[in-house]
Design an enzyme around this catalytic site. Sequence first.
Site, PDB file in Angstrom:
ATOM      1  N   PHE A 155      14.409   3.794  10.714  1.00  0.00           N
ATOM      2  CA  PHE A 155      13.080   3.175  10.265  1.00  0.00           C
ATOM      3  C   PHE A 155      12.037   4.457  10.319  1.00  0.00           C
ATOM      4  CE2 PHE A 155       8.917   1.411  10.265  1.00  0.00           C
ATOM      5  CZ  PHE A 155       9.124   0.207   9.801  1.00  0.00           C
ATOM      6  N   ARG A 192       0.699   5.732   7.952  1.00  0.00           N
ATOM      7  CA  ARG A 192       0.771   6.043   6.513  1.00  0.00           C
ATOM      8  C   ARG A 192       0.104   7.376   6.164  1.00  0.00           C
ATOM      9  NH1 ARG A 192       1.918   1.230   3.993  1.00  0.00           N
ATOM     10  NH2 ARG A 192       1.221  -0.767   5.002  1.00  0.00           N
ATOM     11  N   LYS A 241      17.151   4.279   0.763  1.00  0.00           N
ATOM     12  CA  LYS A 241      18.042   4.094   2.022  1.00  0.00           C
ATOM     13  C   LYS A 241      19.340   3.324   1.730  1.00  0.00           C
ATOM     14  CE  LYS A 241      15.447   2.979   5.966  1.00  0.00           C
ATOM     15  NZ  LYS A 241      14.755   1.776   6.763  1.00  0.00           N
ATOM     16  N   GLU A 243       8.400   3.548  -6.372  1.00  0.00           N
ATOM     17  CA  GLU A 243       8.451   3.128  -4.875  1.00  0.00           C
ATOM     18  C   GLU A 243       8.404   4.256  -4.043  1.00  0.00           C
ATOM     19  OE1 GLU A 243       8.546   0.394  -3.143  1.00  0.00           O
ATOM     20  OE2 GLU A 243       9.211  -1.199  -4.380  1.00  0.00           O
ATOM     21  N   ASP A 244       8.183   3.795  -2.866  1.00  0.00           N
ATOM     22  CA  ASP A 244       8.146   4.937  -1.742  1.00  0.00           C
ATOM     23  C   ASP A 244       9.630   4.827  -1.240  1.00  0.00           C
ATOM     24  OD1 ASP A 244       8.073   2.153  -0.890  1.00  0.00           O
ATOM     25  OD2 ASP A 244       6.069   2.535   0.724  1.00  0.00           O
ATOM     26  N   ASP A 287      15.185  -0.182   0.287  1.00  0.00           N
ATOM     27  CA  ASP A 287      16.100  -0.396   1.508  1.00  0.00           C
ATOM     28  C   ASP A 287      17.072  -1.382   0.830  1.00  0.00           C
ATOM     29  OD1 ASP A 287      16.508  -0.511   4.264  1.00  0.00           O
ATOM     30  OD2 ASP A 287      15.111  -1.993   4.584  1.00  0.00           O
ATOM     31  N   LYS A 322       0.625  -1.442   0.044  1.00  0.00           N
ATOM     32  CA  LYS A 322       0.060   0.058  -0.089  1.00  0.00           C
ATOM     33  C   LYS A 322       0.807   1.204   0.242  1.00  0.00           C
ATOM     34  CE  LYS A 322      -3.242  -2.462   3.060  1.00  0.00           C
ATOM     35  NZ  LYS A 322      -2.866  -3.257   4.231  1.00  0.00           N
ATOM     36  N   GLY A 323       2.001   1.117   0.594  1.00  0.00           N
ATOM     37  CA  GLY A 323       2.944   2.178   0.911  1.00  0.00           C
ATOM     38  C   GLY A 323       3.213   3.225  -0.331  1.00  0.00           C
TER      39      GLY A 323
HETATM   40  P1  IMP Z   1      13.639  -3.900   0.335  1.00  0.00           P
HETATM   41  O1  IMP Z   1      13.482  -5.319  -0.402  1.00  0.00           O
HETATM   42  O2  IMP Z   1      14.586  -4.167   1.506  1.00  0.00           O
HETATM   43  O3  IMP Z   1      14.139  -2.768  -0.361  1.00  0.00           O
HETATM   44  O4  IMP Z   1      12.430  -3.462   1.188  1.00  0.00           O
HETATM   45  C1  IMP Z   1      11.748  -2.274   0.744  1.00  0.00           C
HETATM   46  C2  IMP Z   1      10.249  -2.424   1.422  1.00  0.00           C
HETATM   47  O5  IMP Z   1      10.595  -2.395   3.019  1.00  0.00           O
HETATM   48  C3  IMP Z   1       9.764  -1.065   1.314  1.00  0.00           C
HETATM   49  O6  IMP Z   1       8.817  -1.153   0.091  1.00  0.00           O
HETATM   50  C4  IMP Z   1       8.937  -1.084   2.520  1.00  0.00           C
HETATM   51  O7  IMP Z   1       7.757  -1.466   2.443  1.00  0.00           O
HETATM   52  C5  IMP Z   1       9.699  -1.455   3.701  1.00  0.00           C
HETATM   53  N1  IMP Z   1      10.602  -0.469   4.408  1.00  0.00           N
HETATM   54  C6  IMP Z   1      12.074  -0.510   4.175  1.00  0.00           C
HETATM   55  N2  IMP Z   1      12.450   0.666   4.949  1.00  0.00           N
HETATM   56  C7  IMP Z   1      11.146   0.901   5.546  1.00  0.00           C
HETATM   57  C8  IMP Z   1      11.183   1.984   6.591  1.00  0.00           C
HETATM   58  O8  IMP Z   1      12.046   2.804   6.977  1.00  0.00           O
HETATM   59  N3  IMP Z   1       9.829   2.400   7.064  1.00  0.00           N
HETATM   60  C9  IMP Z   1       9.039   1.563   6.522  1.00  0.00           C
HETATM   61  N4  IMP Z   1       8.899   0.654   5.703  1.00  0.00           N
HETATM   62  C10 IMP Z   1      10.140   0.376   4.950  1.00  0.00           C
HETATM   63 MG    MG Z   2       6.949  -0.905  -0.494  1.00  0.00          MG
END
Ligand code: IMP
Ligand code: MG
Length: 182
Positions: free
Chosen positions: A153, A166, A132, A100-101, A104, A46-47
């Site tokens: 976070f 959110r 990030k 993408e929001d 990470d 949803k983000g």
């Molecule tokens: P990745 O596969 O590690 O890049 O994960 C990315 C997903 O993790 C994002 O789309 C978010 O849903 C979640 N995520 C990563 N960091 C945060 C954060 O600081 N706050 C909230 N959700 C996060």
């Molecule tokens: Mg996400």
Amino acid sequence: MTGFPDDRMERILLTEDQIAGAVSALGSRITADYAGRDPVLITVLKGGSFFLADLVRAVELPLTMDFMAISAYRPQAAGAVAITKDLADPIEGRDVLMVEDIIDTGLTLNYLLKVLRQRKPASLTVCTLLDKDVRRLVDLPIEYRGFSVPDRFLVGYGLDLDGLWRNVRYIATLKDEVWEGT
Ligand code: IMP
Ligand code: MG
């Protein structure tokens, strides 16, 4: 709403104005780069829906939108997420912009890009509001980036902890004791 709605938050990392400025700048770049084309902008529920909704209104092109949903964020799953809701329409031959929001580790997006690439889009490009980057585990091509953010976070503007926050209009860091357990 300008104050902290919750004492579990530490500080505001990005204000509403800073976010709006970045959205507008990214929208202008996308408008210029995709001139004469009709891209489809995709995000993951949803983000990402908050950023996508603002971004499309900053892009002056005949674009369409589509959505995917995946199973819960689990770092140990090495990015192989289950697609719980797939796109409504085929993307073969389309100019696809993956919105993408936050990126990470990059594992989730890396997996989704592989899936989308198999459907033979004319192009496939990534636009993320937040990067990030110190946490990145896989190399990803990111064409459009709003902000590079620290390894904290974050909540607000679509980002949640257990579904909460959110709807906060800015992006805030959480106090250590709140997120260390996540
Ligand atoms: P990745 O596969 O590690 O890049 O994960 C990315 C997903 O993790 C994002 O789309 C978010 O849903 C979640 N995520 C990563 N960091 C945060 C954060 O600081 N706050 C909230 N959700 C996060
Ligand atoms: Mg996400």
